[in-house]
Design an enzyme around this catalytic site. Structure first.
Site, PDB file in Angstrom:
ATOM      1  N   LYS A   1     -10.967  -2.876  -3.736  1.00  0.00           N
ATOM      2  CA  LYS A   1     -11.750  -1.642  -3.836  1.00  0.00           C
ATOM      3  C   LYS A   1     -10.905  -0.511  -4.385  1.00  0.00           C
ATOM      4  CE  LYS A   1     -13.874  -2.275   0.636  1.00  0.00           C
ATOM      5  NZ  LYS A   1     -12.706  -2.195   1.534  1.00  0.00           N
TER       6      LYS A   1
ATOM      7  N   LYS B   1      -5.056  -9.184  -6.506  1.00  0.00           N
ATOM      8  CA  LYS B   1      -6.349  -9.472  -5.876  1.00  0.00           C
ATOM      9  C   LYS B   1      -7.393  -8.432  -6.270  1.00  0.00           C
ATOM     10  CE  LYS B   1      -6.461  -7.071  -1.500  1.00  0.00           C
ATOM     11  NZ  LYS B   1      -7.081  -6.973  -0.226  1.00  0.00           N
TER      12      LYS B   1
ATOM     13  N   LYS C   1       0.820  -1.220   0.000  1.00  0.00           N
ATOM     14  CA  LYS C   1       0.000   0.000   0.000  1.00  0.00           C
ATOM     15  C   LYS C   1       0.846   1.259   0.000  1.00  0.00           C
ATOM     16  CE  LYS C   1      -4.426  -1.714   1.206  1.00  0.00           C
ATOM     17  NZ  LYS C   1      -5.697  -1.570   1.844  1.00  0.00           N
TER      18      LYS C   1
HETATM   19  N1  AQP Z   1      -9.976 -10.181  -3.416  1.00  0.00           N
HETATM   20  C1  AQP Z   1     -10.387 -10.670  -2.256  1.00  0.00           C
HETATM   21  N2  AQP Z   1     -10.668 -11.994  -2.130  1.00  0.00           N
HETATM   22  C2  AQP Z   1     -11.100 -12.516  -0.948  1.00  0.00           C
HETATM   23  N3  AQP Z   1     -11.297 -11.749   0.166  1.00  0.00           N
HETATM   24  C3  AQP Z   1     -11.020 -10.427   0.087  1.00  0.00           C
HETATM   25  N4  AQP Z   1     -11.112  -9.413   0.986  1.00  0.00           N
HETATM   26  C4  AQP Z   1     -10.724  -8.250   0.385  1.00  0.00           C
HETATM   27  N5  AQP Z   1     -10.390  -8.478  -0.884  1.00  0.00           N
HETATM   28  C5  AQP Z   1     -10.563  -9.823  -1.117  1.00  0.00           C
HETATM   29  C6  AQP Z   1     -11.548  -9.579   2.361  1.00  0.00           C
HETATM   30  O1  AQP Z   1     -12.599  -8.665   2.596  1.00  0.00           O
HETATM   31  C7  AQP Z   1     -12.571  -8.284   3.970  1.00  0.00           C
HETATM   32  C8  AQP Z   1     -12.707  -6.799   4.104  1.00  0.00           C
HETATM   33  O2  AQP Z   1     -11.692  -6.142   3.388  1.00  0.00           O
HETATM   34  P1  AQP Z   1     -11.183  -4.701   3.813  1.00  0.00           P
HETATM   35  O3  AQP Z   1     -11.911  -3.679   3.101  1.00  0.00           O
HETATM   36  O4  AQP Z   1     -11.138  -4.547   5.246  1.00  0.00           O
HETATM   37  O5  AQP Z   1      -9.735  -4.927   3.412  1.00  0.00           O
HETATM   38  P2  AQP Z   1      -9.012  -4.671   2.136  1.00  0.00           P
HETATM   39  O6  AQP Z   1      -8.045  -5.777   1.979  1.00  0.00           O
HETATM   40  O7  AQP Z   1      -8.502  -3.309   2.302  1.00  0.00           O
HETATM   41  O8  AQP Z   1     -10.136  -4.757   0.965  1.00  0.00           O
HETATM   42  P3  AQP Z   1      -9.863  -4.274  -0.450  1.00  0.00           P
HETATM   43  O9  AQP Z   1     -11.037  -4.461  -1.296  1.00  0.00           O
HETATM   44  O10 AQP Z   1      -8.600  -4.854  -0.951  1.00  0.00           O
HETATM   45  O11 AQP Z   1      -9.719  -2.737  -0.221  1.00  0.00           O
HETATM   46  P4  AQP Z   1      -8.485  -1.843  -0.542  1.00  0.00           P
HETATM   47  O12 AQP Z   1      -8.387  -1.903  -2.020  1.00  0.00           O
HETATM   48  O13 AQP Z   1      -8.917  -0.504  -0.028  1.00  0.00           O
HETATM   49  O14 AQP Z   1      -7.318  -2.427   0.142  1.00  0.00           O
HETATM   50  C9  AQP Z   1     -11.267  -8.823   4.557  1.00  0.00           C
HETATM   51  O15 AQP Z   1     -11.557  -9.972   5.318  1.00  0.00           O
HETATM   52  C10 AQP Z   1     -10.461  -9.190   3.349  1.00  0.00           C
HETATM   53  O16 AQP Z   1      -9.619 -10.293   3.605  1.00  0.00           O
END
Ligand code: AQP
Length: 334
Positions: A200, A197, A114
């Site tokens: 968001k 992966k 990040k």
């Molecule tokens: N691609 C994925 N496959 C399976 N599980 C996923 N999670 C996130 N992406 C995937 C799971 O969703 C939960 C909540 O995610 P979060 O928003 O707290 O965490 P994150 O990793 O920040 O989610 P994003 O979508 O990847 O957001 P950004 O892009 O902002 O970093 C967690 O249990 C995570 O494992």
């Protein structure tokens, strides 16, 4: 009888809930809320580790709450609240920052991903993000944490922090939380790149399926999803070295309650021209009811705020006595 297990998990209110969040985590949360005492958190303190527009964040907290309710979380069967409404999270995080070691945090790959090349310019909060995550879990003495595969390393850190705290202070205060990384879609990949992966924060909306996408945009995103020219194999071994194909097969399996082997049994030998419309159809069938409920709930700020306020009160009732125990253990009070 009160179950002996307690589940905790969280999600950032940054952007739309996507299929990765849903299949990797939220669907498991929904399934767990009856068998376990369950606590789910919209982690707005985590969201500000990167820049946020206050008005967008405010809206995001309510929209994520609506999306979680639409996905099947039920405030009568679980506690759902915003992290910032329970001060214990931030206060316990400070104490645990004095337990965690710099060397442990230096190994966290999410920070490296990040922060990217501008590590010096990243917020200190982004660096200490996993300690706040440990505080989230340990404030409730949670025993099980359902998450996607990307959170495995942070969960190991939370266990290390819990064990060191107990050991340093000669107490058995925190249980060691077990990660629950289950189901056929613990790591959903981007539709544009089978090695990244689904996320968001990916600038390309075509890389993910949002739970707010309508049937046409789902069909279009799947039609344009990156693939290779080969037909689908009949055996799992044939997916090796084909990350995009493996991802789409995994999605079909997760959405239709089949194994990847069963999906290949049905579609092996077919090209993506045949497989993709069937996948889009399965996706729409799973997502359309959630989108419909989300659209009903998303603008009722009064109702959403009431759910969050009631959840926060219940969360505080659990977390505050735990913080008091922590204060005693470190010597702040008798
Ligand atoms: N691609 C994925 N496959 C399976 N599980 C996923 N999670 C996130 N992406 C995937 C799971 O969703 C939960 C909540 O995610 P979060 O928003 O707290 O965490 P994150 O990793 O920040 O989610 P994003 O979508 O990847 O957001 P950004 O892009 O902002 O970093 C967690 O249990 C995570 O494992």
């Amino acid at each position: 009888m009160k179950p002996a297990t307690r589940v905790f998990s969280g999600i950032q209110p940054t952007g739309n809930l996507h299929l990765g969040n849903y299949l990797g985590a939220i669907r498991n949360w929904v399934a767990m809320q009856d068998a376990h005492e369950s606590i789910f958190c919209v982690v707005d303190l985590h969201a500000i580790t990167v820049a946020q527009d206050p008005a967008v964040l405010r809206r995001g907290i309510r929209e994520m709450t609506a999306a979680l309710l639409a996905s099947g979380l039920d405030p009568a069967r679980c506690i759902l609240f915003p992290q910032s409404a329970v001060r214990v999270h931030a206060e316990l995080a400070w104490v645990l920052m004095c337990t965690a070691r710099v060397g442990w945090l230096n190994r966290m790959t999410q920070f490296k991903d990040k922060a990217g090349k501008d590590r010096e310019g990243a917020s200190v909060g982004l660096y200490t993000y996993p300690v706040l995550q440990a505080a989230d879990i340990l404030a409730y003495k949670a025993t099980h944490v359902p998450v996607g595969d990307d959170q495995k390393q942070h969960l190991e850190l939370a266990r290390d922090i819990a064990a060191k705290f107990n050991n340093d202070h000669g107490v058995e205060l925190f249980p060691l939380p077990e990660p629950v990384i289950e189901g056929p879609a613990t790591r959903v990949m981007s539709l544009r790149d089978g090695t990244a992966k689904m996320s968001k924060s990916d600038p390309s909306d075509a890389s993910r399926i949002n739970l707010t996408d309508d049937a046409d945009s789902i069909a279009q995103k799947i039609r344009r999803a990156k693939t290779d020219p080969e037909p689908l194999p009949s055996e799992i071994a044939g997916l090796a070295g084909r990350p995009e194909a493996a991802n789409l097969v995994g999605l079909m399996a997760a959405l239709t309650g089949r194994s990847a082997a069963q999906v290949l049994g049905d579609y092996g030998g077919q090209g993506f021209g045949q497989f993709k419309p069937a996948l889009a159809e399965a996706m729409v069938a799973a997502i359309a009811p959630i989108t419909a409920r989300f659209n009903e709930l998303r603008h009722d700020d009064v109702a959403l705020d009431a759910v969050l306020a009631a959840g926060a009160e219940r969360a505080r009732a659990i977390a505050e006595p735990v913080l008091a125990e922590v204060h005693r253990a470190v010597g702040f009070r008798d």
